[in-house]
Design a protein around this motif. Structure first.
Motif, PDB file in Angstrom:
ATOM      1  N   SER A   1      35.367  37.544  46.932  1.00  0.00           N
ATOM      2  CA  SER A   1      35.265  36.981  45.571  1.00  0.00           C
ATOM      3  C   SER A   1      36.516  37.338  44.781  1.00  0.00           C
ATOM      4  O   SER A   1      37.318  38.153  45.217  1.00  0.00           O
ATOM      5  CB  SER A   1      34.096  37.608  44.810  1.00  0.00           C
ATOM      6  OG  SER A   1      32.881  37.277  45.360  1.00  0.00           O
TER       7      SER A   1
ATOM      8  N   GLU B   1      28.648  32.651  40.966  1.00  0.00           N
ATOM      9  CA  GLU B   1      28.092  33.581  41.958  1.00  0.00           C
ATOM     10  C   GLU B   1      27.972  32.902  43.324  1.00  0.00           C
ATOM     11  O   GLU B   1      27.113  33.246  44.115  1.00  0.00           O
ATOM     12  CB  GLU B   1      26.716  34.120  41.510  1.00  0.00           C
ATOM     13  CG  GLU B   1      26.692  34.760  40.135  1.00  0.00           C
ATOM     14  CD  GLU B   1      27.635  35.937  40.009  1.00  0.00           C
ATOM     15  OE1 GLU B   1      27.879  36.619  41.024  1.00  0.00           O
ATOM     16  OE2 GLU B   1      28.166  36.158  38.911  1.00  0.00           O
TER      17      GLU B   1
ATOM     18  N   GLY C   1      33.160  40.768  43.715  1.00  0.00           N
ATOM     19  CA  GLY C   1      34.209  41.143  42.775  1.00  0.00           C
ATOM     20  C   GLY C   1      34.341  42.649  42.551  1.00  0.00           C
ATOM     21  O   GLY C   1      35.451  43.183  42.457  1.00  0.00           O
TER      22      GLY C   1
HETATM   23 MG    MG Z   1      31.199  37.797  41.482  1.00  0.00          MG
END
Ligand code: MG
Ligand code: ASP
Length: 419
Positions: free
Chosen positions: A37, A200, A8
């Motif tokens: 992500s 995750e 991310g």
């Molecule tokens: Mg992440």
């Protein structure tokens, strides 16, 4: 063939996406799978949206924030306002809006149908941006690749089916372009529904692709230079490890290091695929590598720190010995109260446990134990694990703190410290 995973933080702004494109462009001499992500903290924001809706709080504010955040990135990346990405992104937001309002649906099902959309956004934006800067690539819906059962929020991978699908899709894509762009975190069940692989989970997705395609290596691009020998939040002079073995990585993760989840390591270890961690801020730098080789010892001691620990000593009230029945009862009480045990030590007349201090259940735990035992405890402690320790490593960590409990074996020392 290679797999790259971008987390991310590596795609949290327009500039970041441009940086990812630059990294990708430099590695297209052979086929590359790019797993991405959700942008920045989008997954958390989508979870908040769902919770707000459940609790009948205002959802529009959160929804608009997520939308604005993505639109601003898209706006910066795509000057042509009639570009197809604009309608695609709106399409995903339409789906988000429709899904979070389905509050009578099964929560885990609803969660997966919505929270996984963060990766749909990031992967589409990245793929179209690559195309715009003339990096030929193909966007792939990961539901057609990773096959899972229908355990929403914790999908179990069907490896045989996934391998067939992934190989098929990759063969198709790589016949026309050297770059496949897809989503982390998500798989698809036999009804074609999104099933997430747990928070995750994108590292795991990347490991699944790496395993199924038996690639040369998997690179995880992060905002740190590689694996560090300690968490920099607790240790000022954390250093990078150049290489470690898979078994050491699993040991470190067992003691609480957040290097990479053992679930992601296993498939790579099985096919002896090296795992590289590199910094997306400094792509030329070497990074760290996990290999299957058996070298003697890591280059340096590794430290894992768990704060908020409580040390509880338990004594039978009648001065009798601690026997098996007492122990099984004690473990039962800890499990009942959701207290995670990190270390135990017993003597003939006492049993001592170091556990994560779960404030919510701590009172109940002590009350339950006190029914049958005499109980003493200290809280606000730290548990430090040192792999491949030397005396001076222990001294440096302890400083002027008091050691309340210490356990050592040949490779690992564990210390419970009080400030
Ligand atoms: Mg992440
Ligand atoms: N976006 C998901 C999460 O934050 C998956 C991932 O980033 O690994 O949990």
């Amino acid at each position: 063939m290679q797999v790259f995973k971008f987390g991310g933080a590596s795609v949290n702004s327009a500039k970041a996406v441009q940086n990812v494109a630059k990294i990708v462009a430099q590695h297209l001499d052979k086929p590359l799978v790019v797993v991405v992500s959700a942008m920045g903290k989008t997954t958390n924001a989508l979870e908040d949206l769902l919770t707000a809706n459940r609790e009948k709080r205002d959802t529009m504010l959160i929804y608009n924030q997520i939308r604005e955040y993505h639109l601003q990135i898209v706006d910066e990346l795509f000057p042509d306002k009639s570009h197809r990405i604009y309608s695609e992104v709106e399409g995903v937001f339409f789906a988000i809006m429709n899904t979070y309002k389905l509050s009578d649906e099964d929560y885990d099902y609803q969660y997966d149908q919505m929270v996984g959309l963060g990766e749909m956004l990031s992967s589409k934006i990245l793929s179209y941006y690559l195309q715009q800067v003339e990096i030929s690539n193909q966007w792939v819906d990961v539901k057609t690749c990773i096959a899972t059962d229908s355990t929403f929020r914790e999908g179990k991978v069907n490896w045989t089916q996934s391998e067939i699908q992934i190989r098929d899709v990759a063969k198709n894509v790589f016949s026309t372009s050297n770059c496949l762009v897809t989503q982390g975190f998500i798989g698809g069940d036999d009804k074609g529904r999104m099933v997430t692989l747990g928070r995750e989970g994108s590292d795991y997705s990347a490991a699944i692709f790496a395993y199924c395609l038996n690639v040369e290596n998997l690179t995880i691009w992060k905002d740190v230079p590689g694996f560090l020998n300690a968490d920099p939040r607790y240790f000022k002079d954390a250093k990078k490890l150049n290489q470690i073995t898979y078994s050491e990585a699993i040991e470190l993760a067992y003691y609480g290091a957040t290097i990479i989840h053992p679930k992601s390591i296993k498939p790579l270890q099985n096919r002896r695929i090296p795992l590289i961690v590199k910094s997306f801020n400094n792509p030329e730098a070497e990074g760290s590598i996990i290999l299957n080789e058996t070298f003697e010892k890591p280059e340096m001691a590794c430290y894992i720190c768990k704060p908020n620990q409580v040390l509880i000593s338990i004594y039978p009230k009648d001065f009798s010995f601690i026997a098996e029945q007492n122990m099984s009862y004690i473990f039962f009480v800890f499990a009942e109260n959701n207290m995670k045990i990190n270390l135990i030590q017993n003597s003939a007349v006492s049993f001592t446990v170091c556990a994560d201090e779960n404030k919510q259940h701590f009172g109940d735990l002590i009350a339950a134990l006190s029914n049958n035992f005499k109980v003493r405890y200290n809280n606000g402690l730290e548990l430090i694990t040192i792999r491949h320790y030397g005396e001076k490593d222990i001294k440096a960590v302890v400083g002027d703190r008091t050691i309340l409990l210490e356990q050592r074996n040949r490779t690992t020392a564990q210390l419970v410290l009080q400030k």
